[in-house]
Design a protein around this motif. Structure first.
Motif, PDB file in Angstrom:
ATOM      1  N   VAL A  90       0.802  -1.139   0.046  1.00 12.38           N
ATOM      2  CA  VAL A  90      -0.098  -0.156  -0.140  1.00 12.38           C
ATOM      3  C   VAL A  90       0.965   1.311   0.137  1.00 12.38           C
ATOM      4  O   VAL A  90       0.385   1.975  -0.448  1.00 12.38           O
ATOM      5  CB  VAL A  90      -1.025   0.132   1.053  1.00 12.38           C
ATOM      6  CG1 VAL A  90      -2.101  -0.642   1.132  1.00 12.38           C
ATOM      7  CG2 VAL A  90      -0.360  -0.291   2.579  1.00 12.38           C
ATOM      8  N   ARG A  91       2.080   1.271   0.569  1.00 14.55           N
ATOM      9  CA  ARG A  91       2.887   2.403   0.524  1.00 14.55           C
ATOM     10  C   ARG A  91       3.484   2.707  -0.918  1.00 14.55           C
ATOM     11  O   ARG A  91       3.765   1.547  -1.529  1.00 14.55           O
ATOM     12  CB  ARG A  91       4.289   2.012   1.266  1.00 14.55           C
ATOM     13  CG  ARG A  91       3.660   2.413   2.878  1.00 14.55           C
ATOM     14  CD  ARG A  91       5.093   1.900   3.787  1.00 14.55           C
ATOM     15  NE  ARG A  91       5.354   0.469   3.657  1.00 14.55           N
ATOM     16  CZ  ARG A  91       6.596   0.223   3.317  1.00 14.55           C
ATOM     17  NH1 ARG A  91       7.556   0.936   3.079  1.00 14.55           N
ATOM     18  NH2 ARG A  91       6.661  -1.101   3.007  1.00 14.55           N
ATOM     19  N   SER A  92       3.583   3.875  -1.231  1.00 15.16           N
ATOM     20  CA  SER A  92       4.223   4.112  -2.495  1.00 15.16           C
ATOM     21  C   SER A  92       5.522   3.611  -2.888  1.00 15.16           C
ATOM     22  O   SER A  92       6.301   4.039  -1.792  1.00 15.16           O
ATOM     23  CB  SER A  92       3.895   5.610  -2.884  1.00 15.16           C
ATOM     24  OG  SER A  92       4.493   5.766  -4.455  1.00 15.16           O
ATOM     25  N   ALA A  93       5.905   2.981  -3.756  1.00 14.26           N
ATOM     26  CA  ALA A  93       7.192   2.550  -3.907  1.00 14.26           C
ATOM     27  C   ALA A  93       8.105   3.505  -4.813  1.00 14.26           C
ATOM     28  O   ALA A  93       9.260   3.520  -4.863  1.00 14.26           O
ATOM     29  CB  ALA A  93       7.223   1.287  -5.016  1.00 14.26           C
ATOM     30  N   GLY A  94       7.201   4.427  -5.212  1.00 15.69           N
ATOM     31  CA  GLY A  94       7.862   5.680  -5.994  1.00 15.69           C
ATOM     32  C   GLY A  94       7.014   6.271  -7.033  1.00 15.69           C
ATOM     33  O   GLY A  94       5.991   5.694  -7.242  1.00 15.69           O
ATOM     34  N   LYS A  95       7.060   7.427  -7.552  1.00 13.50           N
ATOM     35  CA  LYS A  95       6.381   8.060  -8.451  1.00 13.50           C
ATOM     36  C   LYS A  95       6.752   8.069  -9.905  1.00 13.50           C
ATOM     37  O   LYS A  95       8.248   8.162 -10.031  1.00 13.50           O
ATOM     38  CB  LYS A  95       6.260   9.591  -8.099  1.00 13.50           C
ATOM     39  CG  LYS A  95       5.128   9.603  -7.029  1.00 13.50           C
ATOM     40  CD  LYS A  95       4.593  11.245  -6.882  1.00 13.50           C
ATOM     41  CE  LYS A  95       3.735  11.303  -5.918  1.00 13.50           C
ATOM     42  NZ  LYS A  95       3.899  12.652  -5.217  1.00 13.50           N
ATOM     43  N   ILE A  96       6.122   7.424 -10.707  1.00 20.47           N
ATOM     44  CA  ILE A  96       6.290   7.334 -11.840  1.00 20.47           C
ATOM     45  C   ILE A  96       5.454   8.146 -13.125  1.00 20.47           C
ATOM     46  O   ILE A  96       4.143   8.084 -12.906  1.00 20.47           O
ATOM     47  CB  ILE A  96       6.456   5.822 -12.471  1.00 20.47           C
ATOM     48  CG1 ILE A  96       7.542   4.950 -11.605  1.00 20.47           C
ATOM     49  CG2 ILE A  96       6.587   5.440 -13.941  1.00 20.47           C
ATOM     50  CD1 ILE A  96       7.403   3.652 -11.708  1.00 20.47           C
TER      51      ILE A  96
END
Ligand code: B12
Length: 216
Positions: A90-96
């Protein structure tokens, strides 16, 4: 129906461009809780690749190519929300920020990469296809992206990936956003030559490369 038989049927419906049947098979794969990435990688993708081959050999013409592509898109649209639902973290692994570069309207592979990245916990902003190079950079700055992902399916539009990296250099943004490139004519050598940070051959490999690039 056995797994292999099912995958062969998927492939056949894409090659023949039978939209209703392809959609039904996608629905069935969901209903029967099949491994959708396997169904896509071993059924749908080999089907559309065969279509490309038939077109190259002069067996198929543009109408057949379009018919099969529409068939593939319709089935993929059904499976994409399911792929995204399978979200692992659920945590963001990063913004793409992802898109297909300008001049290129191919978006089936890019959509698949976007869905799988999203299913693996990345926040994905999909700009669509035929995207102006400036737009990638503007969006990446706006959302403070970690990674820009560029898809290109034509040898003529691959150069857009190179130009984007040059543009980042001109704007003194090279290194601020990592760049991952992909698409059928793209390979690791091209990625290295143009100074991209990463390349992946398919959607699944894109996840591990994206994770490595974001952690760097
Ligand atoms: C479907 C298709 C179309 C559809 C596209 C529909 C759509 N909405 O996408 C239509 C019919 C519209 C089309 C049009 C054209 N097409 Co076309 N098309 C194809 C075809 C058959 C399949 C592409 C596809 O969807 N593959 C399935 C997906 C899942 O695979 P993929 O895109 O490769 O994506 C995977 C990987 O590459 C990777 N990936 C993709 N993007 C990214 C991005 C990142 C960051 C990463 C890490 C990975 C990654 O992961 C994906 C999933 O595993 C290919 C043949 C082929 N073998 O590629 C030709 C092909 C790409 N087309 C071709 C051509 C020439 C054209 C046209 C110019 C034809 C014409 N004369 O008008 C036009 C282009 C118009 C334009 N300006 O863009 C040529 C390109 C030749 C070349 N060397 O440049 C090909 C190779 C056919 C051929 N064998 O000659 N096409």
């Amino acid at each position: 129906m056995k797994n292999e038989e099912f995958l062969n049927k998927v492939k056949k419906e894409i090659i023949e461009g039978n939209k209703d049947e392809a959609v039904q098979l996608a629905q069935r794969a969901i209903a029967e809780k099949m491994d959708l990435t396997e169904v896509i990688e071993k059924g749908f993708i080999p089907g559309i690749k065969k279509v490309g081959q038939l077109w190259e050999e002069g067996e198929y013409f543009l109408p057949e190519l379009i018919r099969s592509a529409e068939c593939m898109k319709a089935a993929m649209e059904i499976m994409q929300p399911e792929l995204e639902k399978a979200q692992i973290d659920v945590r963001s692994a990063g913004k793409i920020v992802i898109g297909t570069v300008e001049g290129d309207i191919h978006d089936i592979g890019k959509n698949l990469v976007a869905s799988i990245l999203s299913a693996n916990g990345f926040d994905v902003v999909d700009l669509g296809a035929d995207v102006k190079l400036e737009t990638f950079i503007e969006k990446a700055e706006e959302v403070n992206a970690n990674l820009i992902c560029l898809s290109a399916l034509l040898t003529t539009t691959m150069t857009g990936q190179k130009k984007l990296i040059e543009l980042l250099k001109v704007k003194d943004l090279y290194g601020r956003f990592k760049v991952m490139v992909g698409g059928a004519p793209v390979n690791q050598k091209w990625a290295d030559d143009i100074g991209a940070d990463g390349y992946s051959e398919n959607a699944l490999a894109a996840v591990s490369t994206a994770k490595k690039l974001v952690e760097k």
